[in-house]
Design a protein around this motif. Structure first.
Motif, PDB file in Angstrom:
ATOM      1  N   ARG A   1      -4.667  -3.467  -7.167  1.00 12.10           N
ATOM      2  CA  ARG A   1      -3.716  -3.561  -8.269  1.00 12.10           C
ATOM      3  C   ARG A   1      -3.443  -5.027  -8.586  1.00 12.10           C
ATOM      4  O   ARG A   1      -3.717  -5.911  -7.779  1.00 12.10           O
TER       5      ARG A   1
ATOM      6  N   ASP B   1       0.830  -1.206   0.000  1.00 10.71           N
ATOM      7  CA  ASP B   1       0.000   0.000   0.000  1.00 10.71           C
ATOM      8  C   ASP B   1       0.864   1.256   0.000  1.00 10.71           C
ATOM      9  O   ASP B   1       1.109   1.869   1.037  1.00 10.71           O
ATOM     10  N   TYR B   2       1.348   1.618  -1.164  1.00 16.22           N
ATOM     11  CA  TYR B   2       2.113   2.850  -1.331  1.00 16.22           C
ATOM     12  C   TYR B   2       1.501   3.622  -2.486  1.00 16.22           C
ATOM     13  O   TYR B   2       0.825   3.069  -3.357  1.00 16.22           O
ATOM     14  N   ALA B   3       1.718   4.927  -2.492  1.00 13.32           N
ATOM     15  CA  ALA B   3       1.081   5.788  -3.495  1.00 13.32           C
ATOM     16  C   ALA B   3       1.666   5.540  -4.880  1.00 13.32           C
ATOM     17  O   ALA B   3       2.877   5.403  -5.051  1.00 13.32           O
ATOM     18  N   LEU B   4       0.777   5.492  -5.862  1.00  9.70           N
ATOM     19  CA  LEU B   4       1.179   5.365  -7.258  1.00  9.70           C
ATOM     20  C   LEU B   4       0.447   6.408  -8.092  1.00  9.70           C
ATOM     21  O   LEU B   4      -0.740   6.659  -7.878  1.00  9.70           O
ATOM     22  N   GLU B   5       1.128   6.985  -9.042  1.00  4.10           N
ATOM     23  CA  GLU B   5       0.525   7.993  -9.912  1.00  4.10           C
ATOM     24  C   GLU B   5      -0.662   7.426 -10.685  1.00  4.10           C
ATOM     25  O   GLU B   5      -1.650   8.109 -10.912  1.00  4.10           O
ATOM     26  N   GLU B   6      -0.552   6.158 -11.070  1.00  5.21           N
ATOM     27  CA  GLU B   6      -1.607   5.549 -11.890  1.00  5.21           C
ATOM     28  C   GLU B   6      -2.954   5.509 -11.168  1.00  5.21           C
ATOM     29  O   GLU B   6      -4.012   5.500 -11.802  1.00  5.21           O
ATOM     30  N   ASP B   7      -2.928   5.486  -9.839  1.00  3.99           N
ATOM     31  CA  ASP B   7      -4.183   5.427  -9.084  1.00  3.99           C
ATOM     32  C   ASP B   7      -5.004   6.709  -9.218  1.00  3.99           C
ATOM     33  O   ASP B   7      -6.226   6.691  -9.063  1.00  3.99           O
ATOM     34  N   LYS B   8      -4.343   7.826  -9.516  1.00  6.87           N
ATOM     35  CA  LYS B   8      -5.047   9.109  -9.589  1.00  6.87           C
ATOM     36  C   LYS B   8      -5.986   9.179 -10.794  1.00  6.87           C
ATOM     37  O   LYS B   8      -6.928   9.965 -10.810  1.00  6.87           O
TER      38      LYS B   8
END
Length: 228
Positions: A179, A96-103
């Motif tokens: 993901r 659970d880390y931030a990814l640009e694709e999630d935006k």
């Protein structure tokens, strides 16, 4: 020996013809069959996934005996002989880390604002009269069970299905889509297992699969019983 898997509804009346065919064909070909509805979570898979499992032995080898469960829902059973179910935090918490694709992805689609209000481990029923909602937004059991379904980090995942949808979960407890590397973990695929195709193709391959951990448990039991 043969191994056969299907959805747990395979034993229900609408599928009588298919189940009868399986039994008769197995008998004709010289197999004893043993079948059982298995919850994959009972064998260490971090997913509540009920499936029809059938194993056929050539008659000279007797009948297959299913291995004992290794895990259980300790909240209900308090089984001292089994380990607790593996939960989502244990399985995917480190991913659970931030990814640009999630935006660029809208988990929940037009209901994304509602998804954020649903507690982890719940679904759209949170917004029904029967659940105490003052201004109900949905009728009781008017949607499919996975509609706005959100994982709890403290429980196994619900069944990862083969189809992917913007408003059908399970979603991550942080209100985003799961993901591919996460659903691979929930199905117990190795992290380095290679999949082909686009996002939906890969999701479908994972959702259609027998969890490798369960396949490993059953195959080792087959090997032991056949003494090979």
């Amino acid at each position: 020996v043969f191994f056969f898997e299907n959805v747990h509804g395979f034993i229900f009346k609408p599928h009588d013809e298919a189940l009868t065919y399986l039994k008769k064909k197995s008998e004709k070909l010289g197999y004893n069959i043993t079948h059982k509805i298995i919850n994959c979570a009972d064998y260490g898979v971090p997913q509540i996934r009920q499936r029809f499992i059938c194993v056929g032995f050539k008659k000279r080898f007797g009948k297959f005996i299913f291995p004992n469960e290794t895990h259980s829902n300790q909240d209900k059973e308090n089984n001292l002989f089994c380990l607790p179910w593996v939960n989502c935090e244990e399985a995917i918490g480190d991913l659970d880390y931030a990814l640009e694709e999630d935006k660029d992805k809208m988990a929940g689609s037009k209901h994304k604002h509602l998804l954020k209000k649903i507690p982890p481990g719940d679904n759209y029923l949170f917004f029904t009269k029967e659940r105490g909602c003052n201004k109900p937004l949905f009728k009781w059991r008017s949607r499919y069970w996975s509609f706005l379904l959100k994982l709890s980090p403290y429980k196994p995942s619900w069944t990862i299905q083969a189809s992917f949808s913007n408003n059908m979960g399970p979603f991550h407890w942080t209100n985003r889509f799961l993901r591919i590397n996460e659903i691979k973990r929930l199905q117990t695929f190795p992290d380095d297992h290679q999949l082909v195709g686009d996002f939906k193709d890969q999701w479908r391959q994972i959702g259609n699969a027998v969890p490798p951990l369960l396949a490993d448990v059953i195959s080792k039991s087959i090997k032991k019983q056949l003494k090979i």
